[in-house]
Scaffold this motif. Structure first.
Motif, PDB file in Angstrom:
ATOM      1  N   PRO A  85     -11.305 -21.988 -12.524  1.00  0.00           N
ATOM      2  CA  PRO A  85     -11.795 -21.940 -13.746  1.00  0.00           C
ATOM      3  C   PRO A  85     -11.389 -22.731 -14.765  1.00  0.00           C
ATOM      4  O   PRO A  85     -11.840 -23.320 -15.545  1.00  0.00           O
ATOM      5  CB  PRO A  85     -11.545 -20.478 -14.100  1.00  0.00           C
ATOM      6  N   ARG A  86     -10.024 -23.091 -14.872  1.00  0.00           N
ATOM      7  CA  ARG A  86      -9.485 -24.028 -15.597  1.00  0.00           C
ATOM      8  C   ARG A  86     -10.183 -25.244 -15.667  1.00  0.00           C
ATOM      9  O   ARG A  86     -10.416 -26.099 -16.665  1.00  0.00           O
ATOM     10  CB  ARG A  86      -7.902 -24.033 -15.569  1.00  0.00           C
ATOM     11  N   ASP A 134      10.119 -20.931  -8.873  1.00  0.00           N
ATOM     12  CA  ASP A 134       8.785 -20.694  -9.564  1.00  0.00           C
ATOM     13  C   ASP A 134       8.654 -19.036  -9.473  1.00  0.00           C
ATOM     14  O   ASP A 134       7.771 -18.527 -10.326  1.00  0.00           O
ATOM     15  CB  ASP A 134       7.498 -21.219  -8.934  1.00  0.00           C
ATOM     16  N   HIS A 179       2.445 -25.360   6.095  1.00  0.00           N
ATOM     17  CA  HIS A 179       2.387 -24.621   5.069  1.00  0.00           C
ATOM     18  C   HIS A 179       0.848 -24.427   4.456  1.00  0.00           C
ATOM     19  O   HIS A 179       0.338 -25.343   4.195  1.00  0.00           O
ATOM     20  CB  HIS A 179       3.232 -25.095   3.717  1.00  0.00           C
ATOM     21  N   PRO A 180       0.402 -22.986   4.338  1.00  0.00           N
ATOM     22  CA  PRO A 180      -0.852 -22.987   3.715  1.00  0.00           C
ATOM     23  C   PRO A 180      -0.974 -24.066   2.316  1.00  0.00           C
ATOM     24  O   PRO A 180      -2.346 -24.692   2.148  1.00  0.00           O
ATOM     25  CB  PRO A 180      -1.138 -21.538   3.431  1.00  0.00           C
ATOM     26  N   GLY A 181      -0.210 -24.104   1.538  1.00  0.00           N
ATOM     27  CA  GLY A 181      -0.248 -24.898   0.367  1.00  0.00           C
ATOM     28  C   GLY A 181      -0.152 -26.347   0.481  1.00  0.00           C
ATOM     29  O   GLY A 181      -0.591 -27.086  -0.199  1.00  0.00           O
ATOM     30  N   PRO A 215       0.385 -16.216   0.077  1.00  0.00           N
ATOM     31  CA  PRO A 215       0.782 -16.573   1.179  1.00  0.00           C
ATOM     32  C   PRO A 215       1.577 -18.062   1.186  1.00  0.00           C
ATOM     33  O   PRO A 215       2.234 -18.362   2.186  1.00  0.00           O
ATOM     34  CB  PRO A 215      -0.780 -17.134   1.773  1.00  0.00           C
ATOM     35  N   VAL A 216       1.528 -18.792   0.147  1.00  0.00           N
ATOM     36  CA  VAL A 216       2.143 -19.854  -0.010  1.00  0.00           C
ATOM     37  C   VAL A 216       3.686 -19.874  -0.174  1.00  0.00           C
ATOM     38  O   VAL A 216       4.501 -20.138   0.414  1.00  0.00           O
ATOM     39  CB  VAL A 216       1.679 -20.888  -1.344  1.00  0.00           C
ATOM     40  N   LEU A 217       3.962 -18.689  -1.123  1.00  0.00           N
ATOM     41  CA  LEU A 217       5.108 -18.502  -1.250  1.00  0.00           C
ATOM     42  C   LEU A 217       6.038 -17.509  -0.304  1.00  0.00           C
ATOM     43  O   LEU A 217       7.027 -17.414   0.013  1.00  0.00           O
ATOM     44  CB  LEU A 217       5.424 -17.830  -2.912  1.00  0.00           C
ATOM     45  N   THR A 265      -1.412 -20.769 -19.489  1.00  0.00           N
ATOM     46  CA  THR A 265      -0.303 -21.396 -18.622  1.00  0.00           C
ATOM     47  C   THR A 265       0.962 -20.914 -18.923  1.00  0.00           C
ATOM     48  O   THR A 265       2.105 -21.029 -18.017  1.00  0.00           O
ATOM     49  CB  THR A 265      -0.382 -22.875 -18.333  1.00  0.00           C
ATOM     50  N   TYR A 321      -6.228 -15.161 -18.119  1.00  0.00           N
ATOM     51  CA  TYR A 321      -6.879 -15.866 -17.331  1.00  0.00           C
ATOM     52  C   TYR A 321      -6.730 -17.291 -17.254  1.00  0.00           C
ATOM     53  O   TYR A 321      -6.265 -18.148 -16.312  1.00  0.00           O
ATOM     54  CB  TYR A 321      -8.382 -15.578 -17.315  1.00  0.00           C
ATOM     55  N   LEU A 322      -6.643 -18.059 -18.356  1.00  0.00           N
ATOM     56  CA  LEU A 322      -6.758 -19.431 -18.699  1.00  0.00           C
ATOM     57  C   LEU A 322      -5.350 -19.896 -19.039  1.00  0.00           C
ATOM     58  O   LEU A 322      -5.130 -21.053 -18.854  1.00  0.00           O
ATOM     59  CB  LEU A 322      -7.825 -19.877 -19.365  1.00  0.00           C
ATOM     60  N   GLU A 375       6.597 -16.539 -12.125  1.00  0.00           N
ATOM     61  CA  GLU A 375       5.228 -15.996 -11.662  1.00  0.00           C
ATOM     62  C   GLU A 375       5.340 -14.521 -11.704  1.00  0.00           C
ATOM     63  O   GLU A 375       4.209 -13.743 -12.195  1.00  0.00           O
ATOM     64  CB  GLU A 375       4.715 -16.251 -10.342  1.00  0.00           C
ATOM     65  N   TYR A 411      -0.153 -25.321 -10.587  1.00  0.00           N
ATOM     66  CA  TYR A 411      -0.363 -24.343  -9.951  1.00  0.00           C
ATOM     67  C   TYR A 411      -1.490 -24.915  -8.697  1.00  0.00           C
ATOM     68  O   TYR A 411      -1.387 -24.461  -7.575  1.00  0.00           O
ATOM     69  CB  TYR A 411      -1.226 -23.260 -10.399  1.00  0.00           C
ATOM     70  N   LEU A 443     -15.308 -19.339 -10.589  1.00  0.00           N
ATOM     71  CA  LEU A 443     -14.086 -18.354 -10.227  1.00  0.00           C
ATOM     72  C   LEU A 443     -13.160 -19.135  -9.205  1.00  0.00           C
ATOM     73  O   LEU A 443     -11.958 -18.739  -9.240  1.00  0.00           O
ATOM     74  CB  LEU A 443     -14.755 -17.363  -9.398  1.00  0.00           C
ATOM     75  N   SER A 461      -6.209 -15.092  -9.913  1.00  0.00           N
ATOM     76  CA  SER A 461      -7.048 -16.267  -8.941  1.00  0.00           C
ATOM     77  C   SER A 461      -7.123 -17.543  -9.489  1.00  0.00           C
ATOM     78  O   SER A 461      -7.283 -18.526  -8.949  1.00  0.00           O
ATOM     79  CB  SER A 461      -8.284 -15.532  -8.665  1.00  0.00           C
ATOM     80  N   SER A 462      -6.856 -17.452 -10.956  1.00  0.00           N
ATOM     81  CA  SER A 462      -6.808 -18.886 -11.773  1.00  0.00           C
ATOM     82  C   SER A 462      -5.833 -19.580 -11.288  1.00  0.00           C
ATOM     83  O   SER A 462      -5.698 -20.758 -11.538  1.00  0.00           O
ATOM     84  CB  SER A 462      -6.910 -18.606 -13.311  1.00  0.00           C
ATOM     85  N   ARG A 463      -4.620 -18.862 -10.695  1.00  0.00           N
ATOM     86  CA  ARG A 463      -3.607 -19.750 -10.327  1.00  0.00           C
ATOM     87  C   ARG A 463      -3.518 -19.778  -8.596  1.00  0.00           C
ATOM     88  O   ARG A 463      -3.257 -20.916  -8.283  1.00  0.00           O
ATOM     89  CB  ARG A 463      -2.240 -19.146 -10.778  1.00  0.00           C
ATOM     90  N   TYR A 464      -3.513 -18.871  -8.111  1.00  0.00           N
ATOM     91  CA  TYR A 464      -3.485 -18.675  -6.669  1.00  0.00           C
ATOM     92  C   TYR A 464      -4.229 -17.546  -6.419  1.00  0.00           C
ATOM     93  O   TYR A 464      -4.466 -16.568  -7.035  1.00  0.00           O
ATOM     94  CB  TYR A 464      -2.009 -18.732  -6.282  1.00  0.00           C
ATOM     95  N   ASP A 465      -4.428 -17.271  -4.885  1.00  0.00           N
ATOM     96  CA  ASP A 465      -5.046 -16.218  -4.172  1.00  0.00           C
ATOM     97  C   ASP A 465      -3.782 -15.350  -3.781  1.00  0.00           C
ATOM     98  O   ASP A 465      -3.003 -15.837  -3.330  1.00  0.00           O
ATOM     99  CB  ASP A 465      -5.617 -16.643  -2.990  1.00  0.00           C
ATOM    100  N   LYS A 513       0.290 -26.879  -5.887  1.00  0.00           N
ATOM    101  CA  LYS A 513       1.340 -26.349  -5.008  1.00  0.00           C
ATOM    102  C   LYS A 513       0.662 -24.919  -4.346  1.00  0.00           C
ATOM    103  O   LYS A 513       0.931 -24.716  -2.956  1.00  0.00           O
ATOM    104  CB  LYS A 513       2.501 -25.602  -6.199  1.00  0.00           C
ATOM    105  N   TYR A 514      -0.374 -24.432  -4.933  1.00  0.00           N
ATOM    106  CA  TYR A 514      -0.765 -22.993  -4.520  1.00  0.00           C
ATOM    107  C   TYR A 514      -2.215 -23.147  -3.937  1.00  0.00           C
ATOM    108  O   TYR A 514      -2.706 -22.110  -3.052  1.00  0.00           O
ATOM    109  CB  TYR A 514      -0.679 -22.060  -5.605  1.00  0.00           C
TER     110      TYR A 514
END
Lengths: 207, 375
Positions: free
Chosen positions: B142-143, A109, B302-304, A23-25, A173, A170-171, A113, B322, B139, A46-50, B325-326
């Motif tokens: 996590p990072r 980006d 923007h949602p972000g 949704p952000v992009l 980058t 998951y973790l 991604e 991330y 969840l 999900s570790s970065r974005y939904d 931005k996200y």
């Protein structure tokens, strides 16, 4: 090492086709052929974005070769209802796309991604293949809880690889580093290395 | 129950209870409150803190120190980062007599708290801090858990904890009312409408509100908010500001109190109010909130952009492209498991005693109390 890039569109007319929407992009970052694979990508990402899980097929302007992983970032969607932003439980729902609409991006980006998600798809499909194609794995799963593990080391290696690759995906980058470290794990053991070679020779797609 | 006691705060969800409904004055339109509950998911009982009171209840609680809105200070100029650092440093001095338990849901607000602890406190200071979270919290970010929380704090799993465990010998720090500092849940759907003038474009705003409710309720809400806004000096111009004010002014008190019914069987309200530190309640945050509309610190189209000032603060401690931005505002699910939500909770009396309906309730007295609270 050459990695297979999965274009993600259905191989047969009428097959499912799912898109993961950011949704952000405001675009799709990857399309996948099966729901289980799409969900796994969604959870890992999900570790970065939904990412919202969408069914592309119901879109009025959908065709199987209309949207794939080369061009998915150039597409957004229109739905009957606004996107349920903020509602974590709605992330589990598969949203039906009403219409695909083109978008233009200058966001640098996006390509990075998309590559990361492809890497994720690639390695998770390898794990899935080992666990489903190799029939002994099912028996191992059944027996490992009560049988001594001396005879089951090969399959322990599969579980361990699953765990370690998940952690990195998951973790991590840095996509190159993720790839490098997972490949190193694969090459460290005979069974995984041979299984990987066998898998790469097959003419199958990741999703 | 003495007859001279009065109701400080009414749990508006209890109006769904037919016993309570029978006790309401004949002139009271409880259907309006039902629609209000539907509009704002019923967790928030609107109590107008400042300005004209358009709710059908007396506003007595809004003047208590714990809940009062500070007077708008036009000279206020602190940044979000300065305020957050200041809150942490002040707590480190004034609340050093007990260990701290920080409820980390994984969401932006509670992550600000943990980031502030890392930024402002020494390793020694942090030894008396425990982070309380569960799998849903991890969840969500996590990072941050792996890189910032695990190496620097004691961690405890909140999944099966009850209030007595949590409040036993600790100050309990939570991220409330962070949402009210920034915006309202419906403002995230505004898009370009967010920049329209709420008074000049009234019809479109009412139409937008009706989309979440019905035309009659939307009109009532708009008229009430209009009267309220005209009676205060806070700069509220756009639709986005309007929704922020609805949340900041009307939902504030309820948000501060909303978790208490989950623990009602465990600890007295007075203890809970003393031991709970609502991080974003500080007057300086409230001033910042009043000053930073249409400055893109709270959110944009923007949602972000959600809670961008908070995300920037977190990024100063844990650089994460991330997240900056996200990360969007999400209703965090990393909450304590409630033993039960007290459906028979009526409200809070002026001595902070907890009022509920049970077999010992004097219905006649309850009727008087509720009637006197209604306008």
């Amino acid at each position: 090492m050459r990695h297979r890039y999965d274009l993600g569109y259905p191989l047969n007319f009428g097959d499912p086709h799912f898109g993961l929407y950011n949704p952000v992009l405001d675009c799709f970052l990857i399309t996948v052929r099966n729901l289980a694979g799409a969900r796994e990508i969604q959870h890992l990402a999900s570790s970065r974005y939904d990412l919202y899980l969408t069914d592309l097929v119901p879109a009025v302007n959908y065709a199987p070769n209309f949207i794939d992983n080369k061009c998915c970032h150039a597409w957004s969607m229109v739905n009957d209802q606004p996107l349920p932003l903020g509602d974590r439980q709605k992330l589990d729902i598969v949203l039906e796309v009403k219409k695909l609409v083109p978008v233009h991006h200058s966001d640098l980006d996006i390509e990075q991604e998309k590559i990361w998600l492809q890497v994720m798809l690639y390695w998770r499909s390898f794990v899935r293949w080992i666990k489903t194609d190799q029939i002994h794995y099912d028996r191992y799963r059944l027996l490992k809880s009560f049988i001594g593990t001396d005879f089951l080391q090969v399959w322990q290696a599969v579980d361990e690889f699953d765990r370690m690759s998940l952690e990195r995906l998951y973790l991590g980058t840095d996509t190159r580093e993720i790839n490098r470290s997972i490949t190193a794990i694969v090459n460290a053991g005979d069974f995984l290395r041979l299984a990987y070679q066998k898998w790469k020779k097959q003419e199958v797609y990741c999703s | 129950m003495e007859k001279t006691r009065s109701l400080l705060f009414l749990n508006q969800r209890c109006l769904q209870n037919p016993v309570v409904r029978e006790l309401l004055p004949d002139t009271f339109d409880w259907r309006l409150l039902e629609r209000r509950n539907d509009f704002d998911h019923g967790m928030h009982a609107w109590v107008v803190r400042s300005g004209h009171n358009f709710m059908p209840f007396h506003n007595t609680i809004g003047q208590h120190d714990l809940f009062r809105m500070p007077a708008f200070d036009p000279r206020f100029d602190q940044t979000f980062a300065q305020i957050t650092d200041g809150v942490c440093q002040e707590l480190n001095i004034k609340r050093a007599d007990r260990p701290w338990l920080v409820l980390w849901s994984g969401g932006i607000d509670s992550t600000v708290i943990v980031a502030s602890l890392l930024r402002n406190l020494s390793v020694q200071d942090r030894q008396n801090i425990t982070i309380c979270c569960n799998h849903a919290s991890i969840l969500e970010y996590p990072r941050f858990f792996v890189d910032c929380i695990q190496p620097n704090f004691r961690v405890t799993d909140s999944t099966w904890m009850c209030a007595r465990d949590i409040y036993s010998g600790h100050y309990v720090i939570n991220g409330e009312p962070g949402d009210q500092i920034f915006s309202h849940r419906y403002s995230r759907f505004l898009g370009d409408l967010g920049q329209l003038h709420w008074k000049a474009e009234a019809d479109r705003l009412i139409e937008y509100l009706a989309g979440f409710s019905d035309p009659e309720f939307a009109r009532w809400l708009y008229d009430g908010m209009c009267a309220n806004l005209l009676s205060v000096d806070i700069p509220v111009i756009t639709y986005r500001d309007w929704f922020w004010w609805l949340s900041f002014n009307n939902a504030w008190i309820s948000v501060l109190l909303r978790h208490y019914p989950y623990f009602v069987t465990d600890i007295p309200l007075t203890q809970w109010l003393h031991d709970s530190i609502h991080w974003f309640r500080a007057p300086s945050y409230q001033q910042w909130s009043m000053h930073n509309n249409h400055m893109d610190m709270k959110g944009g189209h923007h949602p972000g952009d959600d809670k961008i000032a908070a995300k920037q603060y977190i990024n100063s401690v844990y650089p994460d492209h991330y997240y900056l931005k996200y990360k969007t505002k999400v209703d965090s699910t990393g909450r304590l498991s409630p033993p039960s939500f007290d459906q028979d909770w009526v409200g809070i009396m002026d001595d902070y005693s907890y009022l509920r309906i049970d077999s010992n309730t004097d219905v006649d007295q309850l009727s008087v109390i509720i009637s006197e609270h209604c306008r």
